[in-house]
Design a protein around this motif. Structure first.
Motif, mmCIF file in Angstrom:
data_model
loop_
_atom_site.group_PDB
_atom_site.id
_atom_site.type_symbol
_atom_site.label_atom_id
_atom_site.label_comp_id
_atom_site.label_asym_id
_atom_site.label_seq_id
_atom_site.Cartn_x
_atom_site.Cartn_y
_atom_site.Cartn_z
ATOM 1 N N PRO A 166 25.824 57.680 -39.623
ATOM 2 C CA PRO A 166 26.217 56.885 -38.450
ATOM 3 C C PRO A 166 26.436 55.426 -38.840
ATOM 4 O O PRO A 166 25.723 54.885 -39.692
ATOM 5 N N PRO A 167 27.412 54.756 -38.232
ATOM 6 C CA PRO A 167 27.701 53.350 -38.587
ATOM 7 C C PRO A 167 26.498 52.435 -38.438
ATOM 8 O O PRO A 167 26.323 51.507 -39.226
ATOM 9 N N GLU A 168 25.657 52.686 -37.431
ATOM 10 C CA GLU A 168 24.522 51.807 -37.229
ATOM 11 C C GLU A 168 23.459 51.946 -38.316
ATOM 12 O O GLU A 168 22.599 51.070 -38.485
ATOM 13 N N ASN A 169 23.492 53.055 -39.064
ATOM 14 C CA ASN A 169 22.513 53.275 -40.128
ATOM 15 C C ASN A 169 23.057 52.940 -41.512
ATOM 16 O O ASN A 169 22.290 52.923 -42.493
ATOM 17 N N LEU A 170 24.356 52.696 -41.611
ATOM 18 C CA LEU A 170 24.980 52.522 -42.919
ATOM 19 C C LEU A 170 24.418 51.318 -43.663
ATOM 20 O O LEU A 170 24.278 51.349 -44.892
ATOM 21 N N GLY A 171 24.089 50.262 -42.948
ATOM 22 C CA GLY A 171 23.558 49.069 -43.593
ATOM 23 C C GLY A 171 22.092 49.159 -43.949
ATOM 24 O O GLY A 171 21.534 48.226 -44.541
ATOM 25 N N LYS A 172 21.436 50.253 -43.575
ATOM 26 C CA LYS A 172 19.998 50.369 -43.796
ATOM 27 C C LYS A 172 19.633 51.394 -44.871
ATOM 28 O O LYS A 172 18.454 51.533 -45.201
ATOM 29 N N ILE A 173 20.633 52.127 -45.412
ATOM 30 C CA ILE A 173 20.291 53.289 -46.244
ATOM 31 C C ILE A 173 19.587 52.909 -47.535
ATOM 32 O O ILE A 173 18.863 53.729 -48.119
ATOM 33 N N PHE A 174 19.830 51.679 -48.050
ATOM 34 C CA PHE A 174 19.178 51.272 -49.288
ATOM 35 C C PHE A 174 17.831 50.577 -49.046
ATOM 36 O O PHE A 174 17.192 50.142 -50.003
ATOM 37 N N GLU A 175 17.418 50.463 -47.751
ATOM 38 C CA GLU A 175 16.126 49.835 -47.453
ATOM 39 C C GLU A 175 14.998 50.812 -47.764
ATOM 40 O O GLU A 175 15.136 52.018 -47.536
ATOM 41 N N PRO A 176 13.877 50.312 -48.273
ATOM 42 C CA PRO A 176 12.754 51.217 -48.579
ATOM 43 C C PRO A 176 12.184 51.847 -47.319
ATOM 44 O O PRO A 176 12.078 51.199 -46.279
ATOM 45 N N PHE A 177 11.885 53.126 -47.410
ATOM 46 C CA PHE A 177 11.224 53.906 -46.350
ATOM 47 C C PHE A 177 12.106 54.130 -45.125
ATOM 48 O O PHE A 177 11.613 54.559 -44.092
ATOM 49 N N PHE A 178 13.396 53.841 -45.225
ATOM 50 C CA PHE A 178 14.284 54.160 -44.098
ATOM 51 C C PHE A 178 14.788 55.582 -44.268
ATOM 52 O O PHE A 178 15.414 55.923 -45.276
ATOM 53 N N THR A 179 14.516 56.421 -43.287
ATOM 54 C CA THR A 179 14.970 57.805 -43.321
ATOM 55 C C THR A 179 15.114 58.321 -41.905
ATOM 56 O O THR A 179 14.418 57.872 -40.991
ATOM 57 N N THR A 180 16.037 59.236 -41.708
ATOM 58 C CA THR A 180 16.206 59.898 -40.406
ATOM 59 C C THR A 180 15.598 61.281 -40.408
ATOM 60 O O THR A 180 15.726 62.016 -39.434
ATOM 61 N N LYS A 181 14.916 61.650 -41.511
ATOM 62 C CA LYS A 181 14.314 62.983 -41.630
ATOM 63 C C LYS A 181 12.834 62.871 -41.970
ATOM 64 O O LYS A 181 12.332 63.589 -42.822
ATOM 65 N N ARG A 182 12.164 61.904 -41.320
ATOM 66 C CA ARG A 182 10.743 61.743 -41.568
ATOM 67 C C ARG A 182 10.001 63.033 -41.188
ATOM 68 O O ARG A 182 10.170 63.557 -40.091
ATOM 69 N N GLY A 183 9.185 63.539 -42.102
ATOM 70 C CA GLY A 183 8.460 64.780 -41.844
ATOM 71 C C GLY A 183 9.270 66.029 -42.094
ATOM 72 O O GLY A 183 8.782 67.133 -41.932
ATOM 73 N N GLN A 184 10.581 65.899 -42.496
ATOM 74 C CA GLN A 184 11.429 67.058 -42.770
ATOM 75 C C GLN A 184 11.959 67.014 -44.200
ATOM 76 O O GLN A 184 13.033 67.525 -44.502
ATOM 77 N N GLY A 185 11.244 66.350 -45.082
ATOM 78 C CA GLY A 185 11.651 66.281 -46.467
ATOM 79 C C GLY A 185 12.112 64.912 -46.914
ATOM 80 O O GLY A 185 12.273 64.653 -48.101
ATOM 81 N N GLY A 186 12.390 64.012 -45.979
ATOM 82 C CA GLY A 186 12.859 62.683 -46.335
ATOM 83 C C GLY A 186 11.721 61.695 -46.453
ATOM 84 O O GLY A 186 10.840 61.635 -45.596
ATOM 85 N N SER A 187 11.738 60.914 -47.566
ATOM 86 C CA SER A 187 10.693 59.906 -47.779
ATOM 87 C C SER A 187 11.197 58.499 -47.546
ATOM 88 O O SER A 187 10.412 57.563 -47.437
ATOM 89 N N GLY A 188 12.529 58.305 -47.532
ATOM 90 C CA GLY A 188 13.076 56.977 -47.383
ATOM 91 C C GLY A 188 13.082 56.172 -48.664
ATOM 92 O O GLY A 188 13.339 54.956 -48.627
ATOM 93 N N LEU A 189 12.813 56.819 -49.831
ATOM 94 C CA LEU A 189 12.735 56.096 -51.105
ATOM 95 C C LEU A 189 13.872 56.442 -52.064
ATOM 96 O O LEU A 189 14.141 55.699 -53.012
ATOM 97 N N GLY A 190 14.562 57.594 -51.868
ATOM 98 C CA GLY A 190 15.543 58.062 -52.837
ATOM 99 C C GLY A 190 16.656 57.068 -53.081
ATOM 100 O O GLY A 190 16.903 56.632 -54.222
ATOM 101 N N LEU A 191 17.390 56.680 -52.023
ATOM 102 C CA LEU A 191 18.511 55.762 -52.190
ATOM 103 C C LEU A 191 18.042 54.358 -52.550
ATOM 104 O O LEU A 191 18.783 53.604 -53.192
ATOM 105 N N HIS A 192 16.830 53.991 -52.135
ATOM 106 C CA HIS A 192 16.293 52.687 -52.528
ATOM 107 C C HIS A 192 16.099 52.636 -54.051
ATOM 108 O O HIS A 192 16.432 51.638 -54.707
ATOM 109 N N ILE A 193 15.586 53.738 -54.625
ATOM 110 C CA ILE A 193 15.403 53.800 -56.079
ATOM 111 C C ILE A 193 16.763 53.821 -56.782
ATOM 112 O O ILE A 193 16.962 53.171 -57.813
#
Length: 932
Positions: free
Chosen positions: A873-900
């Protein structure tokens, strides 16, 4: 006007004078009585409260009623009023003892508001100085009788002697009543016992006493109502009882009975003895008339008890001495209570109007001075008229108060508790103020005869009934929204809190949070503050007070004349009307004393006195008009000056604080930045290490899965060869072997050996590939490697995950592209990008195409990764490289992959990364890296 909530006021410590600071003198005059001060036993508090019932005005009232209305009317009036006073006094005493508040604080929280209760403080103060004057007159009459002291001098002496006894408050009053109560009670009942013993027919004679009643000794409803109106003036006595009941200890489980007994006896129970004393006064008045005392003097307690003590002793000098001693003792006991209660009432009254408090002792002297003035004006000679007029207002007040306690609070129309602090109350509550005003005006109109003889006789009952009905009705109409201006944040607090102004510690019931000072403040400092202008409450401003005025008048006042003229006019009218009413009441009282109550005065003299009073009143009204306008302008000027001073103080305070804290803040910021940078570096290293371990874990799973297939095939082929070899050996040893069987065995052996060798070579290649990837992921070494071949090896280790999905992954690009870099970083980048697509890009069971494209452009390698999933989604595009940002919390997403990924590309590999995505089309990552 300054916005008080946006501009904080500079705190300045307030030091109270000795009279205010010493609570043994002050007795918490403007506060609730804290638990630490309530050290007396319930019995001692009850004894002190009942000690004030010695006042002989009760006998004077009873005697006056018997003389003017006869036995039947006076008897039933006293009984009926006594029942009503008991019923109305019970809830008042209970709430005062439960919340440890005096009559004024109780009234504030029971429907009158912070400023509205000043009206009731004035009513209560009037009760104290009226009855102080009546009691002091009785004592002065006793001094005149015994010492032949002129009444004018006796009034002064009887007033001044009370002041030092009340100076130390309830502490000294406790001891006074404790030591004098037994003697006083003995002298009280002794005359009645002796009279009934020596003259048994005295009671029967009293029952047939007619006095000056037009109905004789028989009952007349109109006379009964008129007599009840006079007796109703005693209804405010519950206020003096409450002033002592607030010091009652808290109710405990083991002394509930004792606590309730103290509340009843010291509270509404005073009327038991009060009714008895009124009836005793009526009885002694009839007996005094039989002994030759004139009707004009028979209602004087001194004359009553002179006759009564004649039955105790036959010696006139002993009778006179004992009577005078009893009268003086009784009046001292009651007037210390009247003076004490008056000092509390005046303290509350003036502290809210003037925002200053010189101390309860100052208002003690003030209250005594007013009483002395009434004595010199001859208040005792107009006892019935004064009490009859006063009782209408007093009954309306008590009726409205009781209605709130027993009707509004149980029904939820008002708060269930008593809130008395300025910080949480509106200035005026229409529930109490409105009901008292309407009930008082209607009953006073009835009292002066406007509605006829029947309403005139029952004016007091009208006042009580109207107040009981109007208070709940107005509460329903206003929905109870004028009780609390805001909630108390300290309602559940159990520890003491320091006041930011006087810097003293108080119990939480006496504390409020002030948003203007941004700190805790005690109720007294809050009451006396003149700078906040009630900034903590959403009260109407002066300009908003013009809302009831029509738009045309408001526009004319504000636009044509002056923006503040409307507020000034309202303030002017309030001050001038209040002062005019006070002066008018005083002059009216003088007119009543000098003209109406003197039947022998000539018409010419009456006319001259009337004209003189009119001229004097005209002069007073002119002076009041000028003075009121001057007071309004002075007050406005003082407020403007105070606001400007507050603003300047605030600015100076801010400048000083900014300069003092600038260097400290810079140092703190530098330390915070250093610490933050260190924390980020540590967190980055830890996250990278964590991801490495996770990748190694995936590698192990890949090895187990990929190596298992060729090894399994090799084991199967070897097993078949062993089986065929065993059979061939048996056949060879038995000599039955055929040429065809030999040829068949050799074919099987050759095929099995080739199959075993091929699969073992495949397993060796896989192990070598996995070993190289594992070394790269766990190593920080830089080396030259084939980029496409290495990426295929990385994807090979992900095959166990990819095989569980329908997705297809393709690697495109130059197969001979060599790169001198960190292969382990590439492994983590590809792994995280693929896993990110698997988790976020596709719903379950949807076929997806994942593409890795490699390009060599000048001195850079362009690495592109793309999927055809649902996009970002456009509103999330600027946040994907931020640490711990994920839309799948508790479903396999940690929010660290793209940050690393971002950190590895930009920091480890020295390149750039950008992401392009369109919903429902897919996502593309473009990584640009230097070739070396």
């Amino acid at each position: 006007m300054i916005n008080n909530l946006s501009l904080k006021i500079l705190q300045s410590r307030r030091d109270y004078n000795t009279w205010v600071a010493t609570e043994t003198l002050e007795d918490y005059a403007l506060r609730f009585a804290p638990k630490s001060f309530r050290k007396w036993s319930a019995w001692l508090v009850a004894n002190t409260a009942t000690g004030g019932l010695s006042f002989l005005a009760l006998e004077a009232i009873g005697g006056s009623l018997a003389i003017n209305y006869g036995f039947a009317n006076s008897f039933w009036a006293i009984i009926a009023v006594g029942v009503i006073i008991f019923l109305t006094g019970l809830p008042i005493a209970y709430y005062a003892a439960k919340y440890s508040v005096d009559m004024d604080l109780l009234t504030r929280g029971a429907g009158f508001g912070y400023i509205g209760s000043t009206i009731t403080s004035l009513i209560y103060a009037s009760f104290t100085f009226i009855f102080f004057a009546l009691e002091a007159v009785v004592m002065a009459q006793a001094l005149e009788l015994y010492f032949h002291l002129p009444l004018a001098i006796g009034y002064v002496l009887c007033s001044l002697v009370i002041i030092p006894l009340v100076f130390f408050g309830v502490t000294l009053i406790n001891q006074l009543h404790l030591w004098t109560q037994p003697l006083w009670f003995t002298l009280l009942i002794l005359p009645y016992v002796c009279i009934l013993y020596k003259e048994p027919d005295a009671l029967e004679n009293w029952m047939h006493f007619a006095g000056q009643s037009s109905s004789g000794a028989a009952f007349d409803p109109l006379l009964f109502g008129t007599a009840a109106t006079v007796s109703f003036s005693l209804i405010v006595q519950i206020g003096e009882q409450v002033d002592y009941l607030r010091f009652l200890p808290d109710k405990q489980e083991n002394d509930r009975g004792q606590w309730w007994l103290a509340v009843v006896l010291a509270g509404p129970g005073w009327i038991f003895l009060g009714c008895a004393k009124q009836l005793g006064g009526a009885f002694l008045a009839s007996l005094a008339i039989e002994h030759g005392v004139s009707l004009a003097k028979a209602n004087q307690p001194t004359q009553m008890y002179l006759v009564g003590f004649e039955y105790v002793s036959s010696k006139p000098e002993v009778v006179l001495a004992v009577t005078i001693f009893f009268v003086i003792l009784s009046q001292v006991k009651i007037n210390v209570t009247n003076a004490y209660a008056g000092s509390l009432a005046w303290s509350n009254f003036f502290s809210r109007l003037t925002h200053s408090h010189p101390g309860r002792v100052v208002w003690l002297v003030f209250n005594v001075a007013i009483a002395l003035l009434l004595m010199e004006l001859g208040v005792f000679s107009t006892l019935e008229a004064v009490l009859g007029l006063y009782s209408n207002v007093a009954i309306a007040w008590v009726g409205a108060l009781v209605a709130d306690l027993v009707i509004n609070k149980p029904l939820g129309l008002s708060p269930s508790y008593i809130e008395f602090k300025r910080a949480y109350l509106y200035n005026f509550n229409p529930v109490g103020c409105g009901s008292v005003l309407i009930a008082s005006l209607v009953s006073m109109a009835a009292f002066v005869g406007i509605f006829g003889p029947v309403p005139k006789a029952f004016a007091s009952f009208i006042a009580l009934g109207l107040a009981l009905v109007l208070a709940p009705a107005i509460a329903v109409l206003t929905k109870g929204k004028y009780y609390l201006a805001r909630e108390d944040p300290y309602s559940n607090c159990t520890y003491t809190i320091n006041c930011c102004i006087c810097e003293q510690a108080y119990e939480p019931q006496d504390m409020a949070f002030c948003p203007v000072y941004d700190d805790s403040i005690c109720s007294l400092c809050c009451s006396l503050d003149t700078r906040c202008h009630d900034g903590c409450k959403t009260c109407p401003t002066r300009d908003q007070n013009l809302d009831p005025v029509s738009p045309i008048v408001r526009r004319f006042l504000q636009d044509k004349l002056s923006p503040h003229l409307g507020g000034r006019l309202l303030s002017y009218l309030a001050v001038s009307l209040a002062l005019s009413a006070l002066v008018g009441a005083i002059l009216g009282f003088i007119y009543y004393q000098q003209v109406i109550s003197e039947p022998d005065i000539s018409a010419l003299t009456a006319q001259r006195l009337t004209e003189t009073l009119i001229e004097v009143s005209a002069v007073f009204f002119v002076l009041i008009g000028i003075g009121s306008w001057w007071l309004v302008l002075t007050q406005e000027s003082r407020q403007l000056s105070q606001e400007e001073l507050d603003k300047q103080n605030l600015q100076l305070q801010q400048e000083v604080e900014e300069r003092q804290l600038a260097e400290v803040q810079l140092q703190e910021k530098a330390q915070q930045l250093e610490q933050t940078l260190y924390n980020l570096q540590q967190a980055e290293a830890q996250l990278i290490q964590t991801e490495k371990m996770a990748a190694l874990g995936g590698l192990v799973a890949g090895i187990a899965h990929e190596v298992n297939t060729p090894i399994g095939i090799g084991v199967t082929a070897a097993s078949l060869l062993v089986e065929k070899t065993t059979a061939f050996s048996e056949c060879f040893q038995s000599g039955t072997m055929k040429r065809s069987e030999l040829k068949k065995f050799l074919d099987i052996a050759q095929q099995s050996s080739q199959m075993t060798l091929a699969n073992l070579n495949r397993a060796a290649q896989l192990i070598q590939s996995f070993k190289q990837v594992a070394v790269d992921q766990s190593s920080e070494l830089k080396r030259v490697f084939n980029l496409k071949a290495y990426l295929e090896e990385v994807l090979l280790q992900l095959s166990p995950v990819l095989q569980t999905t329908p997705h297809i992954i393709t690697v495109q690009g130059d197969a001979h592209l060599m790169l001198n870099s960190y292969p382990g970083a590439f492994s983590q980048i590809v792994t995280n990008l693929v896993m990110n697509s698997l988790i976020h890009a596709y719903p379950p069971d949807q076929l997806g195409h994942l593409t890795v494209t490699l390009k060599h452009i000048e001195a850079h390698v362009v690495f592109e990764y793309a999927d055809d999933g649902q996009g970002i989604p456009p509103e999330n595009l600027g946040k994907i490289f931020e640490p711990f940002f994920t839309t799948k919390r508790g479903q396999g997403g940690s929010g660290l992959g793209l940050h690393i990924v971002y950190n590895l590309v930009t920091q480890k590999l020295g390149g750039t990364i950008r992401c392009e995505s369109q919903p429902s089309i897919g996502t593309r990552f473009c990584i640009r890296l230097p070739t070396s």
